[in-house]
Design a protein around this motif. Structure first.
Motif, PDB file in Angstrom:
ATOM      1  N   THR A   1       0.919  -1.147   0.015  1.00 23.77           N
ATOM      2  CA  THR A   1      -0.025  -0.067   0.069  1.00 23.77           C
ATOM      3  C   THR A   1       1.140   1.220  -0.053  1.00 23.77           C
ATOM      4  OG1 THR A   1      -0.212   0.205   2.293  1.00 23.77           O
ATOM      5  CG2 THR A   1      -1.886  -1.439   1.426  1.00 23.77           C
ATOM      6  N   GLY A   2       0.226   2.506  -0.070  1.00 26.87           N
ATOM      7  CA  GLY A   2       0.943   3.629  -0.114  1.00 26.87           C
ATOM      8  C   GLY A   2       0.073   4.586   0.911  1.00 26.87           C
ATOM      9  N   VAL A   3       0.902   5.473   1.296  1.00 25.87           N
ATOM     10  CA  VAL A   3       0.366   6.775   2.113  1.00 25.87           C
ATOM     11  C   VAL A   3       0.858   8.191   1.508  1.00 25.87           C
ATOM     12  CG1 VAL A   3      -0.035   5.468   4.150  1.00 25.87           C
ATOM     13  CG2 VAL A   3       2.157   6.609   3.849  1.00 25.87           C
ATOM     14  N   GLY A   4       0.031   9.257   1.507  1.00 20.72           N
ATOM     15  CA  GLY A   4       0.460  10.330   1.284  1.00 20.72           C
ATOM     16  C   GLY A   4       1.147  11.070   2.400  1.00 20.72           C
ATOM     17  N   VAL A   5       1.989  11.712   2.299  1.00 15.63           N
ATOM     18  CA  VAL A   5       2.834  12.475   3.291  1.00 15.63           C
ATOM     19  C   VAL A   5       3.119  13.982   2.690  1.00 15.63           C
ATOM     20  CG1 VAL A   5       3.864  10.509   4.266  1.00 15.63           C
ATOM     21  CG2 VAL A   5       5.209  11.683   2.668  1.00 15.63           C
ATOM     22  N   ARG A   6       2.855  15.090   3.840  1.00 14.86           N
ATOM     23  CA  ARG A   6       3.313  16.173   3.374  1.00 14.86           C
ATOM     24  C   ARG A   6       4.748  16.560   3.504  1.00 14.86           C
ATOM     25  NH1 ARG A   6      -1.315  20.309   5.544  1.00 14.86           N
ATOM     26  NH2 ARG A   6      -2.843  19.024   5.212  1.00 14.86           N
ATOM     27  N   LEU A   7       5.072  17.302   2.543  1.00 11.90           N
ATOM     28  CA  LEU A   7       6.679  17.833   2.595  1.00 11.90           C
ATOM     29  C   LEU A   7       6.727  19.440   2.591  1.00 11.90           C
ATOM     30  CD1 LEU A   7       7.798  15.576  -0.601  1.00 11.90           C
ATOM     31  CD2 LEU A   7       8.062  15.056   1.933  1.00 11.90           C
ATOM     32  N   PRO A   8       7.839  19.848   2.962  1.00 14.54           N
ATOM     33  CA  PRO A   8       7.964  21.568   2.911  1.00 14.54           C
ATOM     34  C   PRO A   8       7.515  22.269   1.534  1.00 14.54           C
ATOM     35  CG  PRO A   8       9.950  20.392   3.473  1.00 14.54           C
ATOM     36  CD  PRO A   8       9.329  19.284   3.054  1.00 14.54           C
ATOM     37  N   GLY A   9       6.744  23.190   1.735  1.00 13.43           N
ATOM     38  CA  GLY A   9       6.580  24.132   0.616  1.00 13.43           C
ATOM     39  C   GLY A   9       5.149  23.491  -0.072  1.00 13.43           C
ATOM     40  N   ARG A  10       4.293  22.905   0.635  1.00 14.59           N
ATOM     41  CA  ARG A  10       2.865  22.499   0.342  1.00 14.59           C
ATOM     42  C   ARG A  10       2.940  21.262  -0.941  1.00 14.59           C
ATOM     43  NH1 ARG A  10      -0.797  27.622  -0.550  1.00 14.59           N
ATOM     44  NH2 ARG A  10      -1.876  25.924  -1.899  1.00 14.59           N
ATOM     45  N   ARG A  11       4.279  20.535  -0.913  1.00 11.73           N
ATOM     46  CA  ARG A  11       4.254  19.488  -1.653  1.00 11.73           C
ATOM     47  C   ARG A  11       3.736  18.256  -0.938  1.00 11.73           C
ATOM     48  NH1 ARG A  11      10.239  19.060  -3.002  1.00 11.73           N
ATOM     49  NH2 ARG A  11      10.173  19.911  -0.806  1.00 11.73           N
ATOM     50  N   GLN A  12       3.543  16.974  -1.718  1.00 15.40           N
ATOM     51  CA  GLN A  12       3.092  15.896  -1.183  1.00 15.40           C
ATOM     52  C   GLN A  12       4.041  14.718  -1.933  1.00 15.40           C
ATOM     53  OE1 GLN A  12      -0.968  14.993  -1.061  1.00 15.40           O
ATOM     54  NE2 GLN A  12      -1.548  16.922  -0.520  1.00 15.40           N
ATOM     55  N   ALA A  13       4.369  13.729  -1.058  1.00 11.64           N
ATOM     56  CA  ALA A  13       5.034  12.557  -1.512  1.00 11.64           C
ATOM     57  C   ALA A  13       4.023  11.382  -1.408  1.00 11.64           C
ATOM     58  CB  ALA A  13       6.201  12.354  -0.982  1.00 11.64           C
ATOM     59  N   ALA A  14       4.144  10.449  -2.349  1.00 13.89           N
ATOM     60  CA  ALA A  14       3.179   9.033  -2.076  1.00 13.89           C
ATOM     61  C   ALA A  14       4.421   8.257  -1.687  1.00 13.89           C
ATOM     62  CB  ALA A  14       2.764   8.612  -3.572  1.00 13.89           C
ATOM     63  N   LEU A  15       4.307   7.506  -0.584  1.00 16.04           N
ATOM     64  CA  LEU A  15       5.178   6.618   0.029  1.00 16.04           C
ATOM     65  C   LEU A  15       4.816   5.303   0.141  1.00 16.04           C
ATOM     66  CD1 LEU A  15       7.983   6.118   1.745  1.00 16.04           C
ATOM     67  CD2 LEU A  15       6.374   6.871   3.747  1.00 16.04           C
ATOM     68  N   PHE A  16       5.490   4.329  -0.642  1.00 15.93           N
ATOM     69  CA  PHE A  16       5.016   3.060  -0.564  1.00 15.93           C
ATOM     70  C   PHE A  16       5.972   1.932  -0.018  1.00 15.93           C
ATOM     71  CE2 PHE A  16       3.714   5.488  -4.502  1.00 15.93           C
ATOM     72  CZ  PHE A  16       2.362   5.068  -4.433  1.00 15.93           C
ATOM     73  N   ARG A  17       5.087   0.887   0.338  1.00 13.53           N
ATOM     74  CA  ARG A  17       6.040  -0.302   0.992  1.00 13.53           C
ATOM     75  C   ARG A  17       5.448  -1.566   0.195  1.00 13.53           C
ATOM     76  NH1 ARG A  17       5.121  -2.059   7.322  1.00 13.53           N
ATOM     77  NH2 ARG A  17       6.653  -3.819   7.333  1.00 13.53           N
ATOM     78  N   THR A  18       6.572  -2.120  -0.186  1.00 12.06           N
ATOM     79  CA  THR A  18       6.181  -3.503  -0.851  1.00 12.06           C
ATOM     80  C   THR A  18       6.240  -4.591   0.008  1.00 12.06           C
ATOM     81  OG1 THR A  18       8.695  -3.762  -1.357  1.00 12.06           O
ATOM     82  CG2 THR A  18       7.460  -2.451  -3.067  1.00 12.06           C
ATOM     83  N   ARG A  19       5.780  -5.541  -0.438  1.00 14.97           N
ATOM     84  CA  ARG A  19       5.453  -7.039  -0.038  1.00 14.97           C
ATOM     85  C   ARG A  19       6.845  -7.410   0.764  1.00 14.97           C
ATOM     86  NH1 ARG A  19       1.352  -9.559  -1.509  1.00 14.97           N
ATOM     87  NH2 ARG A  19       1.711  -8.967  -3.698  1.00 14.97           N
ATOM     88  N   ASP A  20       8.067  -7.063   0.004  1.00 12.67           N
ATOM     89  CA  ASP A  20       9.317  -7.496   0.632  1.00 12.67           C
ATOM     90  C   ASP A  20       9.810  -6.615   1.404  1.00 12.67           C
ATOM     91  OD1 ASP A  20       9.848  -5.816  -1.378  1.00 12.67           O
ATOM     92  OD2 ASP A  20      11.365  -6.874  -2.490  1.00 12.67           O
ATOM     93  N   ASP A  21       9.164  -5.530   1.838  1.00 17.14           N
ATOM     94  CA  ASP A  21       9.590  -4.359   2.614  1.00 17.14           C
ATOM     95  C   ASP A  21      10.221  -3.253   2.221  1.00 17.14           C
ATOM     96  OD1 ASP A  21       7.715  -4.687   4.920  1.00 17.14           O
ATOM     97  OD2 ASP A  21       9.176  -6.186   5.968  1.00 17.14           O
ATOM     98  N   ARG A  22      10.526  -3.079   0.812  1.00 15.20           N
ATOM     99  CA  ARG A  22      11.170  -2.148   0.194  1.00 15.20           C
ATOM    100  C   ARG A  22      10.442  -0.823   0.309  1.00 15.20           C
ATOM    101  NH1 ARG A  22      13.899  -3.280  -5.269  1.00 15.20           N
ATOM    102  NH2 ARG A  22      14.740  -1.337  -4.562  1.00 15.20           N
ATOM    103  N   LEU A  23      10.866   0.378   0.439  1.00 16.40           N
ATOM    104  CA  LEU A  23      10.179   1.564   0.383  1.00 16.40           C
ATOM    105  C   LEU A  23      10.398   2.360  -0.693  1.00 16.40           C
ATOM    106  CD1 LEU A  23      10.752   2.333   4.278  1.00 16.40           C
ATOM    107  CD2 LEU A  23       8.540   1.537   3.320  1.00 16.40           C
ATOM    108  N   PHE A  24       9.684   3.234  -1.259  1.00 19.56           N
ATOM    109  CA  PHE A  24       9.617   4.160  -2.499  1.00 19.56           C
ATOM    110  C   PHE A  24       8.903   5.324  -2.111  1.00 19.56           C
ATOM    111  CE2 PHE A  24      10.295  -0.384  -3.885  1.00 19.56           C
ATOM    112  CZ  PHE A  24      11.380  -0.246  -4.677  1.00 19.56           C
ATOM    113  N   ALA A  25       9.391   6.311  -2.558  1.00 16.81           N
ATOM    114  CA  ALA A  25       8.748   7.475  -2.453  1.00 16.81           C
ATOM    115  C   ALA A  25       8.825   8.550  -3.779  1.00 16.81           C
ATOM    116  CB  ALA A  25       9.126   8.351  -1.311  1.00 16.81           C
ATOM    117  N   LEU A  26       7.814   8.811  -4.305  1.00 20.35           N
ATOM    118  CA  LEU A  26       7.610   9.929  -5.435  1.00 20.35           C
ATOM    119  C   LEU A  26       6.775  10.938  -5.123  1.00 20.35           C
ATOM    120  CD1 LEU A  26       5.220   8.242  -7.156  1.00 20.35           C
ATOM    121  CD2 LEU A  26       7.340   6.953  -7.834  1.00 20.35           C
TER     122      LEU A  26
END
Length: 113
Positions: A18-43
């Motif tokens: 699944t993924g979650v949305g997170v706030r970043l500086p300057g009113r930006r947002q990132a989508a943060l994902f966790r895969t089945r093998d516990d790898r994390l990705f953010a874009l």
């Protein structure tokens, strides 16, 4: 470029595949994902085709040998490693380095101005 690590959530807050949305500086947002093998990705969470902050709600999978997220609105696929849109080579999202420190997920981001 002056970048810093920013804690955005606890690792336990993200269910695998699944993924979650997170706030970043300057009113930006990132989508943060966790895969089945516990790898994390953010874009970027901002979908450049629908102009909505929805990519964190996208479906994870693989396409053309790459790990991707499919946008929940128009279904474009974005590579989790590079942010490249597979359907439009002229579109690429920002990708953020991710690490876990003492159970906290941290993203490396530029500080707000």
């Amino acid at each position: 470029m002056n970048e810093q690590w920013r804690a955005v959530c606890r690792l336990d807050d993200i269910e695998p595949e699944t993924g979650v949305g997170v706030r970043l500086p300057g009113r930006r947002q990132a989508a943060l994902f966790r895969t089945r093998d516990d790898r994390l990705f953010a874009l970027d969470n901002h979908d450049p085709f629908s102009h909505a902050n929805v990519l964190a709600r996208g479906l994870l999978g693989s396409l053309q040998g790459r790990r991707v997220v499919a946008s929940p609105i128009y279904k474009q696929h974005f590579c989790l490693d590079t942010g490249q849109c597979l359907e439009d080579e002229g579109v690429r999202l920002s990708v953020y380095p991710v690490r876990v420190s003492q159970g906290q997920v941290e993203l490396r981001v530029e500080p707000s101005p």
